[in-house]
Design an enzyme around this catalytic site. Structure first.
Site, PDB file in Angstrom:
ATOM      1  CE1 TYR A 199      21.615   7.275  43.050  1.00  0.00           C
ATOM      2  CE2 TYR A 199      20.892   5.003  42.886  1.00  0.00           C
ATOM      3  CZ  TYR A 199      21.635   6.054  42.405  1.00  0.00           C
ATOM      4  OH  TYR A 199      22.377   5.888  41.287  1.00  0.00           O
ATOM      5  CE  LYS A 207      26.050  11.086  56.805  1.00  0.00           C
ATOM      6  NZ  LYS A 207      25.035  11.695  55.936  1.00  0.00           N
ATOM      7  CB  SER A 229      28.711   2.664  50.181  1.00  0.00           C
ATOM      8  OG  SER A 229      29.265   3.892  49.738  1.00  0.00           O
ATOM      9  N   GLY A 276      15.717  13.764  60.608  1.00  0.00           N
ATOM     10  CA  GLY A 276      16.804  12.898  61.075  1.00  0.00           C
ATOM     11  C   GLY A 276      18.141  13.561  60.768  1.00  0.00           C
ATOM     12  N   GLY A 277      19.201  12.773  60.827  1.00  0.00           N
ATOM     13  CA  GLY A 277      20.551  13.314  60.663  1.00  0.00           C
ATOM     14  C   GLY A 277      20.742  14.078  59.359  1.00  0.00           C
ATOM     15  CG  LEU A 318      16.738  13.718  51.567  1.00  0.00           C
ATOM     16  CD1 LEU A 318      17.612  13.909  52.797  1.00  0.00           C
ATOM     17  CD2 LEU A 318      17.054  14.760  50.539  1.00  0.00           C
ATOM     18  CG  ASP A 343      24.976  14.890  53.952  1.00  0.00           C
ATOM     19  OD1 ASP A 343      25.327  14.299  52.909  1.00  0.00           O
ATOM     20  OD2 ASP A 343      25.014  14.365  55.077  1.00  0.00           O
ATOM     21  CB  SER A 382      31.002   6.583  48.274  1.00  0.00           C
ATOM     22  OG  SER A 382      29.874   7.273  48.733  1.00  0.00           O
TER      23      SER A 382
HETATM   24  P1  NAP Z   1      17.778   9.051  60.358  1.00  0.00           P
HETATM   25  O1  NAP Z   1      18.678   9.988  61.064  1.00  0.00           O
HETATM   26  O2  NAP Z   1      17.642   7.654  60.825  1.00  0.00           O
HETATM   27  O3  NAP Z   1      16.301   9.730  60.363  1.00  0.00           O
HETATM   28  C1  NAP Z   1      15.174   9.011  59.928  1.00  0.00           C
HETATM   29  C2  NAP Z   1      13.980   9.954  59.786  1.00  0.00           C
HETATM   30  O4  NAP Z   1      12.867   9.159  59.316  1.00  0.00           O
HETATM   31  C3  NAP Z   1      13.524  10.594  61.109  1.00  0.00           C
HETATM   32  O5  NAP Z   1      12.966  11.858  60.824  1.00  0.00           O
HETATM   33  C4  NAP Z   1      12.445   9.601  61.578  1.00  0.00           C
HETATM   34  O6  NAP Z   1      11.488  10.188  62.442  1.00  0.00           O
HETATM   35  C5  NAP Z   1      11.789   9.280  60.248  1.00  0.00           C
HETATM   36  N1  NAP Z   1      11.054   8.012  60.312  1.00  0.00           N
HETATM   37  C6  NAP Z   1      11.578   6.763  60.349  1.00  0.00           C
HETATM   38  N2  NAP Z   1      10.576   5.855  60.406  1.00  0.00           N
HETATM   39  C7  NAP Z   1       9.416   6.561  60.424  1.00  0.00           C
HETATM   40  C8  NAP Z   1       8.039   6.203  60.481  1.00  0.00           C
HETATM   41  N3  NAP Z   1       7.653   4.903  60.536  1.00  0.00           N
HETATM   42  N4  NAP Z   1       7.105   7.178  60.457  1.00  0.00           N
HETATM   43  C9  NAP Z   1       7.492   8.486  60.390  1.00  0.00           C
HETATM   44  N5  NAP Z   1       8.771   8.899  60.328  1.00  0.00           N
HETATM   45  C10 NAP Z   1       9.717   7.940  60.351  1.00  0.00           C
HETATM   46  O7  NAP Z   1      18.147   8.939  58.802  1.00  0.00           O
HETATM   47  P2  NAP Z   1      18.949   9.990  57.884  1.00  0.00           P
HETATM   48  O8  NAP Z   1      20.389   9.702  57.940  1.00  0.00           O
HETATM   49  O9  NAP Z   1      18.458  11.363  58.182  1.00  0.00           O
HETATM   50  O10 NAP Z   1      18.446   9.526  56.432  1.00  0.00           O
HETATM   51  C11 NAP Z   1      17.117   9.769  56.000  1.00  0.00           C
HETATM   52  C12 NAP Z   1      16.975   9.318  54.546  1.00  0.00           C
HETATM   53  O11 NAP Z   1      17.798  10.132  53.707  1.00  0.00           O
HETATM   54  C13 NAP Z   1      17.436   7.872  54.320  1.00  0.00           C
HETATM   55  O12 NAP Z   1      16.534   7.277  53.424  1.00  0.00           O
HETATM   56  C14 NAP Z   1      18.793   8.029  53.660  1.00  0.00           C
HETATM   57  O13 NAP Z   1      19.073   6.953  52.795  1.00  0.00           O
HETATM   58  C15 NAP Z   1      18.609   9.325  52.869  1.00  0.00           C
HETATM   59  N6  NAP Z   1      19.864  10.053  52.614  1.00  0.00           N
HETATM   60  C16 NAP Z   1      20.174  10.375  51.314  1.00  0.00           C
HETATM   61  C17 NAP Z   1      21.318  11.087  51.042  1.00  0.00           C
HETATM   62  C18 NAP Z   1      21.655  11.436  49.614  1.00  0.00           C
HETATM   63  O14 NAP Z   1      22.778  11.867  49.352  1.00  0.00           O
HETATM   64  N7  NAP Z   1      20.727  11.284  48.689  1.00  0.00           N
HETATM   65  C19 NAP Z   1      22.172  11.503  52.082  1.00  0.00           C
HETATM   66  C20 NAP Z   1      21.836  11.178  53.395  1.00  0.00           C
HETATM   67  C21 NAP Z   1      20.667  10.439  53.659  1.00  0.00           C
HETATM   68  P3  NAP Z   1      11.725  10.156  64.048  1.00  0.00           P
HETATM   69  O15 NAP Z   1      12.656  11.297  64.341  1.00  0.00           O
HETATM   70  O16 NAP Z   1      10.374  10.358  64.622  1.00  0.00           O
HETATM   71  O17 NAP Z   1      12.310   8.820  64.395  1.00  0.00           O
END
Ligand code: NAP
Length: 282
Positions: free
Chosen positions: A232, A70, A20, A133-134, A230, A106, A22
Site C-alpha cells: 500500500y 482466506k 486494517s 502467494g495467496g 500490491l 482481489d 477496511s
Molecule cells: P503470502 O501468501 O504470505 O505470500 C508471500 C509471497 O512473498 C510469497 O510469494 C513468498 O514467496 C514471497 N516472499 C516472502 N518473503 C520472501 C523473501 N524473503 N524472498 C522472496 N520472496 C519472499 O502473502 P499475500 O497474502 O499473497 O500478500 C502479499 C503482499 O500483497 C503483502 O504485502 C500484502 O500486504 C499485499 N496485499 C495487498 C492487497 C491490496 O489490496 N493492495 C491485497 C492482498 C495482499 P514463497 O512462496 O517462496 O514463500
C-alpha cells in the site's frame, strides 16, 4: 463476539487486524447511502472460526476475510463462487437467509487498479508476477479467466509457481504460462521485455530493511513496462520506478476496488469509489 453491538452487520476478520483500514473505507460507502456505520473488525484465532461462522449466520449480512483465513474459511461456507473456488481464496462472504456464499474480489481489484492507473486491459496482454502467494494466486486465476495472453510467474519457491501454472493451464489452456525463480535474471529479462505490467506480489517491502524481491535494474530493459506493487505504501521498487521514469502505482487502488466490489456484492449499490479512497487517507 457479543460485544460487537447490534449495529454491526459487516466485519473484516483476520489476525492481525488492528492495521486494517477496511472499516473506515466501507463505512464511508455505507454513510454515503445513509446506512450508518455497520462495518467493524475483529481479530480471530484459528480455533474461533467455527464459532464466528455460527455467529455470522445469525447476526451478520456479510464479512471480509484477510490473512491468514482466506483459504481456511472455505470449508465453513455453504456456497462458493467459481473463481474463488479455483483460487482457493475467499475474501468476501455474502450472507442471505443464514446461508454463506464466498467470493474473491482481489483479482477484480487489481484488474481495475491496472485499468485505472495504466489504461491496460487484461485481455490479450501479458503480466509478470513477482511472488505467487495467496494474493497473487487469486489475481492470476482472475486474469486467466479474463483472457490474459501470457502470465509469467516468478517465485522464490518455484514449486509453488509450477503447481499454480499446472492448475491454471488445465482450466485455461489458451493462456501461456511461464514459471521461474525470482532470482533467475535470464528469465526475468525475457519476461520484463515482453510484459505489459509487472506485479510485485511478495511481502518484501513491508519493512524498511527488506531485501529487494528481484534485480530492479532489469526494468531498464523495457521503459514501456508499468509496475504495480500490491503493498500500500511507497516501496523501494516504486522509488526505483519513480527515479527511472517508469509508470507505477501502489496497492491502494487494488484495496479500494476489491472493497468496492464487496460493497456491491452486499448492497447491490454503486460504490462511491472516490469517497472510499479518501477514507483510507484518514
Ligand atoms: P503470502 O501468501 O504470505 O505470500 C508471500 C509471497 O512473498 C510469497 O510469494 C513468498 O514467496 C514471497 N516472499 C516472502 N518473503 C520472501 C523473501 N524473503 N524472498 C522472496 N520472496 C519472499 O502473502 P499475500 O497474502 O499473497 O500478500 C502479499 C503482499 O500483497 C503483502 O504485502 C500484502 O500486504 C499485499 N496485499 C495487498 C492487497 C491490496 O489490496 N493492495 C491485497 C492482498 C495482499 P514463497 O512462496 O517462496 O514463500
Amino acid at each position: 463476539m457479543e460485544n460487537l453491538g447490534p449495529l454491526i452487520k459487516y466485519l473484516v476478520i483476520g489476525n492481525p487486524i488492528s492495521h486494517s483500514k477496511s472499516p473506515q473505507m466501507q463505512n464511508a460507502a455505507f454513510l454515503y447511502y445513509n446506512l450508518g456505520e455497520p462495518y467493524g473488525k475483529i481479530k480471530l484465532e484459528p480455533e474461533d472460526l467455527p464459532e464466528f461462522v455460527a455467529f455470522a449466520r445469525k447476526h451478520l449480512m456479510g464479512f471480509n476475510i484477510t490473512v491468514p483465513y482466506k483459504e481456511l474459511i472455505i470449508p465453513l461456507l455453504d456456497e462458493i463462487d467459481e473463481s474463488a473456488r479455483q483460487a482457493s481464496s475467499v475474501n468476501t462472504v455474502l450472507i442471505t437467509n443464514g446461508k454463506l456464499k464466498g467470493f474473491s474480489t482481489d483479482g477484480y481489484g487489481l484488474e481495475q487498479a491496472i485499468k485505472n492507473n495504466f489504461k491496460i486491459d487484461i485481455v490479450n496482454n501479458s503480466f509478470l508476477f513477482i511472488g505467487v502467494g495467496g494474493a497473487a494466486q487469486a489475481v492470476a486465476w482472475h486474469f486467466a479467466k479474463s483472457g490474459a495472453k501470457k502470465l509469467f510467474l516468478a517465485n522464490r519457491t518455484i514449486e509453488k509457481a509450477e503447481l499454480l501454472a499446472k492448475k491454471i493451464r488445465h482450466a485455461y489452456p489458451n493462456v501461456e504460462i511461464i514459471t521461474f525463480k525470482n532470482d533467475d535474471k535470464n528469465q526475468l529479462s525475457i519476461a520484463i521485455k515482453s510484459a505489459n505490467t509487472l506485479i510485485q506480489a511478495t511481502s518484501l517491502g513491508l519493512k524498511p530493511n527488506d531485501i529487494n524481491p528481484f534485480d530492479f535494474e532489469l526494468l531498464k530493459l523495457n521503459p514501456q513496462i508499468t509496475v504495480i506493487d500490491l503493498i500500500y505504501h511507497q516501496t523501494s521498487l516504486l522509488a526505483f520506478a519513480e527515479n527511472n521514469n517508469i509508470t507505477y502505482a501502489c496497492g491502494k487502488d487494488m484495496l479500494v476496488y476489491q472493497g468496492a466490489r464487496a460493497f456491491f456484492i452486499w448492497t447491490k449499490l454503486s460504490p462511491p469509489i472516490n469517497l472510499m479512497s479518501q477514507a483510507l487517507e484518514i
